[in-house]
Design an enzyme around this catalytic site. Sequence first.
Site, PDB file in Angstrom:
ATOM      1  N   LYS A   1      69.492  31.303  48.786  1.00 54.59           N
ATOM      2  CA  LYS A   1      69.553  32.576  48.428  1.00 54.59           C
ATOM      3  C   LYS A   1      71.075  32.778  48.387  1.00 54.59           C
ATOM      4  CE  LYS A   1      68.300  37.313  50.388  1.00 54.59           C
ATOM      5  NZ  LYS A   1      67.832  37.654  49.244  1.00 54.59           N
TER       6      LYS A   1
HETATM    7  N1  PMP Z   1      62.474  36.136  46.318  1.00 54.50           N
HETATM    8  C1  PMP Z   1      63.550  36.692  45.941  1.00 54.50           C
HETATM    9  C2  PMP Z   1      64.066  36.363  44.767  1.00 54.50           C
HETATM   10  C3  PMP Z   1      64.182  37.589  46.903  1.00 54.50           C
HETATM   11  O1  PMP Z   1      65.246  37.996  46.921  1.00 54.50           O
HETATM   12  C4  PMP Z   1      63.557  37.972  48.166  1.00 54.50           C
HETATM   13  C5  PMP Z   1      64.082  38.651  49.127  1.00 54.50           C
HETATM   14  N2  PMP Z   1      64.961  37.970  50.165  1.00 54.50           N
HETATM   15  C6  PMP Z   1      62.101  37.206  48.422  1.00 54.50           C
HETATM   16  C7  PMP Z   1      61.623  36.343  47.437  1.00 54.50           C
HETATM   17  C8  PMP Z   1      61.272  37.580  49.681  1.00 54.50           C
HETATM   18  O2  PMP Z   1      61.943  36.639  50.699  1.00 54.50           O
HETATM   19  P1  PMP Z   1      61.804  37.396  52.039  1.00 54.50           P
HETATM   20  O3  PMP Z   1      60.369  37.580  52.524  1.00 54.50           O
HETATM   21  O4  PMP Z   1      62.456  36.383  52.913  1.00 54.50           O
HETATM   22  O5  PMP Z   1      62.504  38.545  52.356  1.00 54.50           O
END
Ligand code: PMP
Length: 308
Positions: free
Chosen positions: A162
């Site tokens: 991320k």
């Molecule tokens: N994909 C992307 C590109 C994201 O930015 C996010 C948000 N963090 C998610 C999926 C979902 O991840 P999470 O459920 O861990 O927030």
Amino acid sequence: MALKESQYIWLNGEFVAWNEAKVHVLTHSLHYANSAFEGLRAYPTGKGLAIFRLQDHTKRLLNSCRMSLLNCPYDAKTLNDAQIEILRKNTFAPKTSVYIRPIVFVGYGVMGVYHLNSPIGAAIAAWEWGAYLGDEGLENGIRVKISSWARNSVKSMMGKAKVAANYLNSQMAKCEAVEAGYDEALLLDSEGFVAEGSGECFFIVRDGVLITPPSDNSLESITQDTVIKIAKALGVLVERRRLTRDEAYMADEAFFTGTAAEITPVREIDARAVGDGKRGALTKRLQEAYFDVVYGRDARFADFLTYA
Ligand code: PMP
């Protein structure tokens, strides 16, 4: 929507006033986009604010740092404690959900692409943040456009990190969708299989089966994992397999998941109604169950909560 300011931000180990949490314009990450970040939510429960899956988010943050060669000066315990403390230090309106944003970045002092001689900084902010895709969206569903942008290729980028650099792809897809009159983008991978939304993972329901892609070309989403666990606990059949665009068009139900987006129903994809064009029945059940978990009303998932 304007950011709702709170009082303090944790910056490099110290709590500083919100308006004093500053970096130099020659901060390396601002130019070359290598910064790892997280997004968490803390929900008001009967026992105060509870951070949802704090340890899992911190683990992903440190993994993002490792993948991106960011030598984070803080360990998991320090980061976890600081996130709990940031909630205690700030005053939030009762009954509002709080978003927490930790970020590890390449700091000021060296320019040029090579970053390993640069200092590494970290910050954690928290602010009140309502439904990412709107309260209306949570209830009635949103309209989605399949993006003309392919998700960053696994040959070129690390979708499981991320990191800010991945979000130019997200941002262009999101803007394209919004400027075309939609609410959100769904990105396919370079082979044409569903990857993820600009900041969410994607699920469909077909004949009562819940289907979501494997994490081949997406972030390893904590909400997706939570929804799969909840669905299994409800006795719903779950499949993790690749999905194509035409299958998304045929879905009985569809929804996005993410920390910010929570569970947001999709009512239309590219001018095709999903199911009967409203939030689906299983989507609603999962949404209710998800809110029970994050608001601390489901003892089976109590371990997911860290009380501030
Ligand atoms: N994909 C992307 C590109 C994201 O930015 C996010 C948000 N963090 C998610 C999926 C979902 O991840 P999470 O459920 O861990 O927030």
